[in-house]
Write an enzyme that holds these catalytic residues in place. Structure first.
Site, mmCIF file in Angstrom:
data_model
loop_
_atom_site.group_PDB
_atom_site.id
_atom_site.type_symbol
_atom_site.label_atom_id
_atom_site.label_comp_id
_atom_site.label_asym_id
_atom_site.label_seq_id
_atom_site.Cartn_x
_atom_site.Cartn_y
_atom_site.Cartn_z
ATOM 1 N N ASN A 143 0.853 -1.180 0.000
ATOM 2 C CA ASN A 143 0.000 0.000 0.000
ATOM 3 C C ASN A 143 0.892 1.234 0.000
ATOM 4 O OD1 ASN A 143 -2.720 -0.761 -0.095
ATOM 5 N ND2 ASN A 143 -2.764 -1.278 2.080
ATOM 6 N N ALA A 144 0.790 2.039 -1.036
ATOM 7 C CA ALA A 144 1.607 3.248 -1.161
ATOM 8 C C ALA A 144 0.683 4.412 -1.477
ATOM 9 C CB ALA A 144 2.659 3.073 -2.262
ATOM 10 N N ALA A 147 -0.725 9.288 2.963
ATOM 11 C CA ALA A 147 -0.428 9.223 4.388
ATOM 12 C C ALA A 147 0.105 7.876 4.819
ATOM 13 C CB ALA A 147 -1.683 9.564 5.193
ATOM 14 N N GLY A 188 2.658 14.518 -6.805
ATOM 15 C CA GLY A 188 3.195 13.294 -7.388
ATOM 16 C C GLY A 188 3.249 13.282 -8.904
ATOM 17 N N ASN A 271 1.909 5.691 -10.140
ATOM 18 C CA ASN A 271 3.171 6.114 -10.744
ATOM 19 C C ASN A 271 3.754 5.006 -11.617
ATOM 20 O OD1 ASN A 271 6.293 6.313 -10.694
ATOM 21 N ND2 ASN A 271 5.609 8.358 -10.087
ATOM 22 N N ALA A 359 19.601 -11.433 -2.798
ATOM 23 C CA ALA A 359 20.796 -12.238 -3.025
ATOM 24 C C ALA A 359 20.392 -13.668 -3.334
ATOM 25 C CB ALA A 359 21.713 -12.208 -1.806
ATOM 26 N N ASP A 459 18.345 -6.723 10.173
ATOM 27 C CA ASP A 459 17.320 -7.503 9.461
ATOM 28 C C ASP A 459 17.125 -8.872 10.108
ATOM 29 O OD1 ASP A 459 15.424 -7.994 7.496
ATOM 30 O OD2 ASP A 459 16.890 -8.731 6.044
#
Length: 540
Positions: A143-144, A147, A188, A271, A359, A459
């Site tokens: 989800n981009a 907010a 944007g 985008n 990787a 990570d």
């Protein structure tokens, strides 16, 4: 689902559902015809004269336009009695005044037709519209939006937040930069247009485990323009950096969950460069990507109506007296009542070759070679820098962690040009294949040891821990760094707990064990910071 409707738990048919969206800028209503799988969406968009979104103006816009879009949607619903079988509304997250206006309208319509009311989480609706249209069974979702920025996956009855922004949403970060330039909202599309004409420039790239940060990139971009860097070049650097961060974390989520399906949600998902990065990443690892059409990426009532229909059929409705909105409504707070819980897929294991997040690991009887192959989605300059820096840092930290008593593999070769490490083979399985409390406690104590020595793993997910019969090894220090900051140490624990929530059936027992074991030898200040981090709801 029958041929023309969904049968609700109370025996009533769910044929047509009115959805009402009112989280911020979109005053939107739609009716979902379940049998025809058809949606007609009516939206009046708030477009500020200058700058970004103004909450007071957005609420005024919502108050003025919500009644009209609802009536237009109802006019097209047909002439049944009643014309709809349920009303769904966006309960949150969003701007409180806007949410309350839309919710009040939803309650009024539900009472008018005496039909059930459904409170929908806006961010889960972004995921579910992608799952519904794609036909994917169990996708990871990025989800981009303005907010928000987070990665979700379904585990054990809820959508789990595997990664999220540590500060601001990706769209808001872009808008902050464009406001500095005096550009009108939304920023944007203007950044996207100019980036196509620009050359890449370096900006801060901040990924910490499964999380990312956008606050610094906005300020750095503004400073670069003030220092004379061409605007088009800064726009290119902004897109290449921010979207690569999102794509990298999304790939980590696919790797962590053995996911092979990805859906995109949110307005920033329109985008083309972000879509291209995600498509390239998925092609490189053999995953499928679904991008909804633009009207479903933007805030819209159609996705509210679709999820509302599923929830209504599952009996997941709300009494009017209990239907208060929640401006901070997190997606991982929502019980997923509308889909069967198939449980976790078995962990995939390959004897001689493992595809990780960035990787490829080749394994023989005694050694392991990890190669950070170029990621086609990243700009070549950025990709080369990250591969080189992460390989160097990983080699140092693996060695220094072992000197502090943390079990790690012994390195035999490092090639910075190729981005490769050769090391001894340790363990016979990953932690995610053998999730028991004793091993989780081992990991927490290992992290405490690192932190006392001023190191951060970066990570520590359930994929980056290997187990033998007697030892618990930490691997993959590529996102690690040196720090004595309690916030950075707490982020290690947060990443571990997130990965447990996303991969373990018994996460409710394992997640508290991280804190308990860390407390045995770790600093209390770190645990206090962990509470702060996990209480922020940072994607809001």
């Amino acid at each position: 689902m029958c041929s023309f409707c969904w049968l609700a738990h109370d025996g009533q048919m769910v044929r047509r559902v009115l959805g009402i969206e009112g989280t911020a800028w979109a005053a939107s209503a739609a009716v979902f015809d379940v049998g025809a799988d058809d949606l007609t969406i009516h939206t009046e968009a708030y477009e500020p004269d200058s700058g970004g979104l103004h909450p007071r103006e957005a609420a005024e816009h919502m108050s003025e336009h919500i009644p009209a879009v609802i009536e237009r949607a109802l006019d097209g619903a047909g002439h049944g009695d009643p014309p709809i079988d349920a009303v769904a509304f966006s309960r949150g997250p969003g701007l409180g005044p806007c949410l309350r206006i839309a919710a009040t309208a939803a309650r009024s319509v539900a009472q008018r037709y005496d039909v059930p009311l459904v409170g929908v989480n806006h961010m889960v609706a972004h995921l579910e519209i992608g799952r519904h249209q794609s036909g994917f069974e169990d996708p990871v979702c990025l989800n981009a939006s303005g907010a928000n920025a987070h990665v979700l996956a379904y585990r054990a009855g809820r959508y789990r937040v595997l990664g999220e922004t540590m500060d601001t949403g990706v769209g808001n970060a872009i808008d902050k930069f464009t406001r500095h330039l005096g550009w009108s909202h939304p920023g944007g599309p203007k950044v996207e247009d100019r980036a196509k004409k620009g050359e890449y420039v370096k900006l801060p790239y901040v990924v910490k485990g499964m999380d990312f940060s956008f606050a610094g990139i906005s300020s750095a971009a503004a400073e670069a323009v003030d220092d004379g860097v061409p605007v088009a070049n800064v726009c290119r650097g902004l897109e290449e950096t921010a979207f690569a961060m999102l794509t990298e974390v999304t790939e980590r989520a696919l790797s962590l969950t053995d996911g092979e399906q990805l859906v995109l949600g949110g307005g920033v998902g329109q985008n083309e460069r972000l879509q291209g990065m995600l498509r390239s990443m998925c092609e490189q690892r053999g995953a499928d990507l679904f991008v909804p059409e633009s009207r479903f990426l933007r805030d819209n009532a159609g996705m509210i109506a679709v999820l509302g229909a599923k929830m209504a059929a599952a009996g997941d409705t709300v009494n009017i007296a209990d239907s208060a909105v929640d401006a901070d409504f997190r997606p991982d707070e929502v019980p997923v009542t509308w889909r069967e819980d198939a449980g976790l897929a078995p962990v995939a294991t390959v004897a001689d070759r493992i595809q990780g997040a960035e990787a490829t690991v080749s394994v023989d009887s005694a050694t392991v070679t990890k190669r950070r192959s170029p990621r086609a989605y990243r700009h070549p300059t950025l990709d080369a820098r990250l591969r080189r820096e992460r390989t160097r840092q990983e080699a140092r930290l693996i060695h220094e962690a072992r000197t502090e008593g943390v079990p790690t593999p012994v390195l035999s070769d490092v090639d910075l040009h190729e981005g490769s490490l050769t090391m001894e083979r340790v363990g016979d399985r990953e932690l995610r294949a053998s999730l028991d409390e004793l091993r989780v406690r081992d990991v927490a104590r290992h992290l405490a040891t690192l932190h006392r020595a001023g190191m951060v793993h970066g990570d520590p997910t359930t994929r980056n821990v290997r187990l033998s019969d007697t030892r618990t090894y930490l691997l993959d220090f590529g996102l690690g760094y040196y720090s004595r900051d309690a916030e950075d140490h707490a982020m290690d624990l947060h990443v571990l707990r997130q990965s447990l929530a996303g991969t373990a059936e018994n996460a409710d027992r394992l997640v508290p064990a991280v804190r308990d074991a860390y407390a045995e030898i770790g600093e209390s200040a770190v645990l206090n910071r962990l509470d702060d981090i996990e209480g922020r709801g940072r994607y809001r």
